[in-house]
Design a protein around this motif. Structure first.
Motif, PDB file in Angstrom:
ATOM      1  N   UNK A 123       0.839  -1.198   0.000  1.00  0.00           N
ATOM      2  CA  UNK A 123       0.000   0.000   0.000  1.00  0.00           C
ATOM      3  C   UNK A 123       0.880   1.256   0.000  1.00  0.00           C
ATOM      4  N   UNK A 124       0.493   2.255  -0.779  1.00  0.00           N
ATOM      5  CA  UNK A 124       1.284   3.478  -0.880  1.00  0.00           C
ATOM      6  C   UNK A 124       0.423   4.701  -0.585  1.00  0.00           C
ATOM      7  N   UNK A 125       1.011   5.890  -0.721  1.00  0.00           N
ATOM      8  CA  UNK A 125       0.344   7.132  -0.320  1.00  0.00           C
ATOM      9  C   UNK A 125      -0.956   7.369  -1.075  1.00  0.00           C
ATOM     10  N   UNK A 161       4.658   5.897   2.718  1.00  0.00           N
ATOM     11  CA  UNK A 161       5.283   7.228   2.688  1.00  0.00           C
ATOM     12  C   UNK A 161       5.623   7.671   1.266  1.00  0.00           C
ATOM     13  N   UNK A 162       5.392   6.795   0.284  1.00  0.00           N
ATOM     14  CA  UNK A 162       5.775   7.093  -1.097  1.00  0.00           C
ATOM     15  C   UNK A 162       4.555   7.105  -2.012  1.00  0.00           C
ATOM     16  N   UNK A 163       4.568   7.996  -3.002  1.00  0.00           N
ATOM     17  CA  UNK A 163       3.444   8.124  -3.928  1.00  0.00           C
ATOM     18  C   UNK A 163       3.570   7.132  -5.079  1.00  0.00           C
ATOM     19  N   UNK A 164       2.463   6.942  -5.781  1.00  0.00           N
ATOM     20  CA  UNK A 164       2.487   6.079  -6.969  1.00  0.00           C
ATOM     21  C   UNK A 164       3.470   6.623  -8.006  1.00  0.00           C
ATOM     22  N   UNK A 165       3.553   7.939  -8.131  1.00  0.00           N
ATOM     23  CA  UNK A 165       4.471   8.540  -9.089  1.00  0.00           C
ATOM     24  C   UNK A 165       5.922   8.218  -8.744  1.00  0.00           C
ATOM     25  N   UNK A 166       6.279   8.310  -7.462  1.00  0.00           N
ATOM     26  CA  UNK A 166       7.640   7.972  -7.042  1.00  0.00           C
ATOM     27  C   UNK A 166       7.965   6.509  -7.352  1.00  0.00           C
ATOM     28  N   UNK A 209      -1.607  19.062  -3.433  1.00  0.00           N
ATOM     29  CA  UNK A 209      -2.646  18.298  -2.735  1.00  0.00           C
ATOM     30  C   UNK A 209      -2.072  17.107  -1.970  1.00  0.00           C
ATOM     31  N   UNK A 210      -1.214  16.317  -2.601  1.00  0.00           N
ATOM     32  CA  UNK A 210      -0.695  15.108  -1.950  1.00  0.00           C
ATOM     33  C   UNK A 210       0.041  15.441  -0.669  1.00  0.00           C
ATOM     34  N   UNK A 211       0.885  16.458  -0.702  1.00  0.00           N
ATOM     35  CA  UNK A 211       1.626  16.853   0.495  1.00  0.00           C
ATOM     36  C   UNK A 211       0.699  17.427   1.552  1.00  0.00           C
ATOM     37  N   UNK A 214      -1.081  14.596   3.298  1.00  0.00           N
ATOM     38  CA  UNK A 214      -0.255  13.889   4.286  1.00  0.00           C
ATOM     39  C   UNK A 214      -0.185  14.686   5.591  1.00  0.00           C
ATOM     40  N   UNK A 215      -0.065  16.002   5.479  1.00  0.00           N
ATOM     41  CA  UNK A 215       0.000  16.847   6.677  1.00  0.00           C
ATOM     42  C   UNK A 215      -1.329  16.789   7.432  1.00  0.00           C
ATOM     43  N   UNK A 216      -2.438  16.861   6.678  1.00  0.00           N
ATOM     44  CA  UNK A 216      -3.765  16.811   7.307  1.00  0.00           C
ATOM     45  C   UNK A 216      -3.978  15.491   8.031  1.00  0.00           C
ATOM     46  N   UNK A 217      -3.584  14.400   7.388  1.00  0.00           N
ATOM     47  CA  UNK A 217      -3.756  13.096   8.035  1.00  0.00           C
ATOM     48  C   UNK A 217      -2.876  12.965   9.275  1.00  0.00           C
ATOM     49  N   UNK A 218      -1.716  13.581   9.241  1.00  0.00           N
ATOM     50  CA  UNK A 218      -0.856  13.567  10.417  1.00  0.00           C
ATOM     51  C   UNK A 218      -1.572  14.229  11.592  1.00  0.00           C
ATOM     52  N   UNK A 219      -2.212  15.387  11.335  1.00  0.00           N
ATOM     53  CA  UNK A 219      -2.949  16.086  12.389  1.00  0.00           C
ATOM     54  C   UNK A 219      -4.149  15.261  12.856  1.00  0.00           C
ATOM     55  N   UNK A 220      -4.816  14.604  11.900  1.00  0.00           N
ATOM     56  CA  UNK A 220      -5.971  13.769  12.255  1.00  0.00           C
ATOM     57  C   UNK A 220      -5.548  12.611  13.145  1.00  0.00           C
ATOM     58  N   UNK A 221      -4.412  11.993  12.831  1.00  0.00           N
ATOM     59  CA  UNK A 221      -3.920  10.883  13.650  1.00  0.00           C
ATOM     60  C   UNK A 221      -3.571  11.363  15.054  1.00  0.00           C
ATOM     61  N   UNK A 222      -2.978  12.548  15.140  1.00  0.00           N
ATOM     62  CA  UNK A 222      -2.649  13.094  16.450  1.00  0.00           C
ATOM     63  C   UNK A 222      -3.911  13.372  17.257  1.00  0.00           C
ATOM     64  N   UNK A 223      -4.917  13.942  16.581  1.00  0.00           N
ATOM     65  CA  UNK A 223      -6.191  14.195  17.260  1.00  0.00           C
ATOM     66  C   UNK A 223      -6.839  12.876  17.692  1.00  0.00           C
ATOM     67  N   UNK A 224      -6.722  11.867  16.840  1.00  0.00           N
ATOM     68  CA  UNK A 224      -7.276  10.552  17.170  1.00  0.00           C
ATOM     69  C   UNK A 224      -6.568   9.953  18.376  1.00  0.00           C
TER      70      UNK A 224
END
Length: 434
Positions: A123-125, A161-166, A209-211, A214-224
Motif C-alpha cells: 500500500x502506498x500514499x 510514505x511514497x506516492x504512486x508517481x515515485x 494536494x498530496x503533500x 499527508x500533513x492533514x492526516x498527520x494532524x488527524x492521527x494526532x487528534x485521534x
C-alpha cells in the motif's frame, strides 16, 4: 528512492531488518517494486501470491511472473489458487470481499506454519488518499479519516510514505518489469473511479494536494491519539470486566457530552453502528437487547452488559464415569474422595451412588427445576435466576451439571439437595469448578 526507502525502514520499520517477513506480491507495479527494494537492502523475506482465477489466462500469467520474480531475487515463493467465484456465492459476499477474506486467512496460516511474525503489503500514499475519500463518502468518524495504518501488530506497509508517481519513476529508472491488471482501469468499482477521476482532479486543482493531504492526516492521527487516550480513561473508569462480560453503569454514561460522540468512541470497536439504538437502550426496559455482528448489549436495571453475541448454546456435553477432568465448555475436575472438606461456590461434594452416568453439562431450558440445597421443596430454575437477579447474559452463560434429567448443580451457584453427602454416603465425589 532506494536511499529514502533504506532510511525509512531504519527509522520506522527496524523489525524488517531483524527478522524474516512475508511480502504479498500480486505481480503489479507496487508489490514488484517493493520486492526489488527489499532485495536491494538484503532483507530476509518470502513472496506470497494468490491466484484468484478471475482473469482466465491473465491470472495464470501473473502467477508465473511472480514465480520468475522470486527466482530472479533468489527468495522463497508461496503460491495458492482460489475458486473465488464459488466462495463468493457460498458466502453471499462480493468478489472483492471474498478475495480479501481468503488471501488474509491464507497469509495468516502461512505465517503460523513458517513462524513468520510480519506480513508486508505494498500500500502506498495514493492508496491512503483513496481510502480516505471512500470512507468520507460513506460517512465515518475520525478513525476512518486517519487512513491506512503504516503498521499494526501483524502488518507493515513501508511504502505508505511514497506516492504512486515515485514508485513508477523508480521502476522505470531501474528497468523493473511488472504486470498490468487491466481491471484496475475499469471505473465500475468505487476505488477505481476515485483513483482515475477524482484524485487527478484534486491534484489538478491543488498541485500540492498530496503533500497537504499527508500533513492533514498527520494532524488527524494526532487528534485521534488524544481522543483514544481520553476514551481509554473513560473506559477504565466505567467498564468493569468480569471474564467475558463487561458491566457499564448507565447514569455516568448519560452525563457524557456530546453523548453520540462518546457512544461512538466507547462502542464502535464492538461493531455497534446504530447510535440512536444505543442511546435508546439507556432508557429502555430491563432486558432490552441490541446486537452488532460480534457483540450484544443488554439493558440490565441500572447497567449495560456487553458480551459476545453468540447464540445460546444448546449442545449437551457428556462426562463419562472414567473422566476426571474437562476443559470444554468449562473447566471441571471430578474426583472420588474419602474425606469431605470445606465447600464454597467452586467446590461441591455429592453422593456418588446417586449419580447416573454419563453426567451431562448443558444450558438451562424452559421448565427446568431443582431442589436447592438449604431450601424445602423444588424450584424452577427460571424463578431461581429471577430471585438471584441474574441478567439475561448471565442466564444464557449459566451451565447446569445434570445426572440424567436431574440437575446436580447450578454450576458455581447452588447445589441440588438430592445429591448431597449424608451420614449414609459410602462414596463421595468432589467436583471443582476451576
Amino acid at each position: 528512492m532506494l536511499n529514502e526507502f533504506r532510511e525509512h525502514i531504519e527509522n520506522h520499520f527496524p523489525e524488517l531488518l531483524q527478522s524474516r517477513f512475508l511480502l504479498a506480491c500480486s505481480g503489479g507495479l507496487d508489490s514488484v517494486v517493493l520486492a526489488h527494494l527489499c532485495s536491494e537492502l538484503g532483507l530476509d523475506f518470502s513472496l506470497a501470491h494468490c491466484n484468484f482465477k478471475l482473469r482466465d489466462i491473465e491470472s495464470d500469467k501473473d502467477e508465473r511472473f511472480v514465480k520468475e520474480l522470486a527466482e530472479i531475487l533468489k527468495v522463497p515463493c508461496f503460491v495458492i489458487c482460489f475458486d473465488t467465484l464459488e466462495y463468493a456465492n457460498e458466502q453471499g459476499v462480493s468478489i472483492q470481499m471474498a478475495a480479501r477474506k481468503m488471501r488474509y486467512e491464507w497469509f495468516k496460516s502461512l505465517k503460523k506454519q513458517h513462524s513468520i511474525k510480519t506480513l508486508v503489503t505494498a500500500h502506498h500514499a495514493d492508496d491512503n488518499i483513496e481510502t480516505f475519500l471512500i470512507n468520507l463518502s460513506r460517512g465515518t468518524g475520525i478513525k476512518g479519516l486517519t487512513g491506512i495504518p503504516s503498521k499494526t501488530n501483524e502488518i507493515s506497509r513501508p511504502l505508505l510514505a511514497f506516492s504512486r508517481l515515485q514508485i513508477m519513476e523508480y521502476a522505470k529508472q531501474s528497468n523493473i518489469e511488472w504486470r498490468e491488471d487491466q481491471s484496475n482501469k475499469e471505473t465500475k468499482y468505487l476505488r477505481n473511479k476515485i483513483r482515475h477521476e477524482i484524485v487527478p482532479r484534486l491534484k489538478e486543482l491543488h498541485p500540492t494536494f498530496s503533500n497537504n493531504f499527508r500533513i492533514t492526516q498527520k494532524y488527524l492521527r494526532q487528534a485521534s491519539d488524544i481522543s483514544d487516550g481520553h476514551l481509554n480513561q473513560v473506559k477504565a473508569k466505567l467498564f468493569t470486566i468480569e471474564g467475558e462480560l463487561i458491566r457499564i453503569p448507565i447514569e455516568p454514561l448519560k452525563v457524557l457530552k456530546p453523548l453520540d460522540a462518546y457512544l461512538y468512541g466507547l462502542f464502535n470497536e464492538y461493531g455497534f453502528t446504530e447510535w440512536e439504538d444505543v442511546k435508546l437502550l439507556l432508557n429502555a426496559m430491563s432486558g432490552k437487547t441490541i446486537y452488532s455482528k460480534t457483540h450484544r448489549l443488554v439493558k440490565d436495571r441500572d447497567e449495560l452488559l456487553l458480551s459476545g453475541s453468540m447464540d445460546k448454546v444448546e449442545f449437551n456435553y457428556e462426562i463419562d464415569e472414567s473422566t476426571d477432568h474437562i476443559d470444554v465448555p468449562i473447566s471441571l475436575s471430578i474426583v472420588s474422595v474419602n474425606n469431605i472438606e470445606e465447600t464454597n461456590a467452586s467446590v461441591l461434594y455429592v453422593d456418588k451412588e446417586t449419580l447416573k452416568y454419563p453426567l451431562v453439562l448443558r444450558k438451562w431450558q424452559k421448565g427446568d427445576y431443582f431442589y436447592p440445597f438449604g431450601m424445602v421443596g423444588r424450584k424452577k430454575v427460571s424463578k431461581y435466576f429471577k430471585d438471584e437477579k441474574l441478567s439475561l447474559i448471565e442466564k444464557d452463560s449459566q451451565w447446569l451439571l445434570c445426572s440424567s434429567q436431574d440437575i446436580i448443580w447450578v454450576v458455581g451457584r447452588r447445589a441440588d439437595d438430592r445429591f448431597r453427602v449424608t451420614s449414609k454416603t459410602k462414596k463421595a465425589v468432589k467436583i471443582i469448578l476451576n
